[in-house]
Design a protein around this motif. Structure first.
Motif, short mmCIF file in Angstrom:
data_model
loop_
_atom_site.label_atom_id
_atom_site.label_comp_id
_atom_site.label_asym_id
_atom_site.label_seq_id
_atom_site.Cartn_x
_atom_site.Cartn_y
_atom_site.Cartn_z
N GLN A 1 0.14 4.09 -2.39
CA GLN A 1 0.27 3.12 -3.48
C GLN A 1 -0.88 2.11 -3.51
O GLN A 1 -0.85 1.18 -4.33
N GLY A 2 -1.88 2.28 -2.64
CA GLY A 2 -2.97 1.31 -2.65
C GLY A 2 -4.01 1.58 -1.59
O GLY A 2 -3.81 2.40 -0.68
N THR A 3 -5.13 0.85 -1.71
CA THR A 3 -6.26 0.96 -0.79
C THR A 3 -6.83 -0.43 -0.55
O THR A 3 -6.92 -1.24 -1.47
N LEU B 1 0.82 -1.22 0.00
CA LEU B 1 0.00 0.00 0.00
C LEU B 1 0.85 1.27 0.00
O LEU B 1 0.31 2.38 0.00
N ALA C 1 -6.76 -2.58 -4.13
CA ALA C 1 -6.07 -2.07 -5.30
C ALA C 1 -4.69 -1.60 -4.88
O ALA C 1 -4.54 -0.91 -3.87
N ALA C 2 -3.68 -2.00 -5.65
CA ALA C 2 -2.31 -1.57 -5.37
C ALA C 2 -1.60 -1.31 -6.70
O ALA C 2 -1.80 -2.04 -7.67
N GLN D 1 -2.87 -8.75 -4.65
CA GLN D 1 -3.61 -8.91 -3.40
C GLN D 1 -2.99 -10.04 -2.60
O GLN D 1 -2.77 -11.14 -3.12
#
Length: 336
Positions: A249-251, A140, A263-264, A269
């Motif tokens: 970089q992600g959520t 992330l 999402a990254a 994942q």
């Protein structure tokens, strides 16, 4: 491992079921409640012997560990007694209702060398593990913010049913201390050490209680990340816990006990671990069992449990800072 269960109420019955589910790794040897008949009902279903006081159980039984399932303000004294009797301890959340009480347990643990874990079973849920793994591996990026939402509903009868619910002296708090602390603990676990809290609380939908049924807070963390939390027992019909963690970089989003979104920019994942247990158990029940298994393993291996006493203290300190900010109308600084 031979367990004594202290407190034969609703949550005590849950813990008796968890000990039974440990199979060869656990046996319920004693159930303690000042209402011995109530303790006897658990004994009839899950085994062991009923006692009126912990001291009676400690004198009569060979016990390895104690699970404390009493009203919140009774946790620390009971935990200290158990540690001084040479038992390892599981404490239902919160660890107690004051930091002074939590610190008494920490001192007793240090003096006796016992293992203590505070219940925060959501840390063991597979989607939560996935989110924590994404943070730890950098998937992330820099964690920038998080949102923990516990929009639950409790009818008036929930508070009317027990004389201690909704009281400051015994319950210590309301929607945040007793319900929202689970999601708040996840937020703190993900974002790190909280350093400042700005909060508001309200009592909007229940009568005859001394505590909040609604709390919201903005939390500044040592890293610079900002967290938001909402805890309510006044949100009909109630929604599952929702946790969102944002990074540069992600959520990742936990919703309804699932990894609802991931999402990254440069990572896949994380793989979800598999929790095993009795057929038909809900995800949070399997996570509860996973925490019990971790506790047993921690005792046997001489390592800290997955949720430590210090973890429980940090979550409690954050809750109390929320209450102080709401009372004072000012931001509250937290000390480590």
């Amino acid at each position: 491992m031979r367990f004594a269960l202290i407190g034969a109420g609703v949550i005590g019955t849950v813990h008796a079921r968890l000990v039974e589910a440990l199979g060869d790794d656990g046996v319920l040897a004693a159930v303690v409640d000042r209402d011995v008949d109530r303790a006897g009902k658990i004994v009839a279903q899950y085994g062991g012997r009923a006692y009126a006081t912990p001291a009676e159980a400690y004198a009569a039984e060979e016990l390895d560990a104690v699970s404390i399932c009493l009203p919140s303000a009774l946790h620390a004294d009971t935990a200290v007694e158990a540690l001084e009797a040479g038992k390892h301890v599981i404490i239902e959340k919160p660890v107690d209702i004051t930091l002074a009480a939590a610190d008494r347990v920490i001192r007793a643990q240090q003096e006796t060398g016992g293992t203590v874990s505070v219940i925060s079973q959501r840390r063991f849920q597979p989607p939560v593990t996935q989110i924590r793994t994404a943070i730890d591996t950098g998937a992330l990026g820099r964690v920038t913010s998080g949102i923990a939402e516990s929009a639950f509903f409790r009818p008036q009868s929930y508070y009317d049913g027990d004389g201690w619910r909704g009281t400051l002296a015994i319950d210590g708090g309301g929607a945040l201390m007793n319900q929202g602390i689970h999601a708040l603990d996840l937020l703190v676990w993900m974002l790190g050490r909280p350093v400042q809290v700005t909060a508001q609380t309200g009592r909007l939908a229940h009568e005859g209680i001394e505590v909040e049924d609604l709390a919201s807070a903005s939390i500044l963390f040592e890293s610079g990340a900002i967290g938001l939390t909402l805890a309510s027992t006044a949100a009909f019909p109630g929604r599952p816990v929702r946790l969102t963690i944002h990074g540069d970089q992600g959520t990742a989003v936990l919703d309804d006990d699932e990894l609802a979104y991931f999402a990254a920019a440069n990572a896949e994942q994380p793989e979800a671990p598999v929790l095993d247990g009795p057929d038909g158990w809900a995800p949070t029940e399997l996570a509860h069992l996973a925490q019990y298994r971790d506790f047993v393993a921690a005792v046997r291996e001489g390592r800290p449990p997955g949720v430590t006493l210090e973890d429980g203290r940090r979550s409690l300190a954050t809750v109390l800072a929320v209450y102080e900010s709401a009372r004072s109308g000012r931001p509250v600084e937290l000390e480590d």
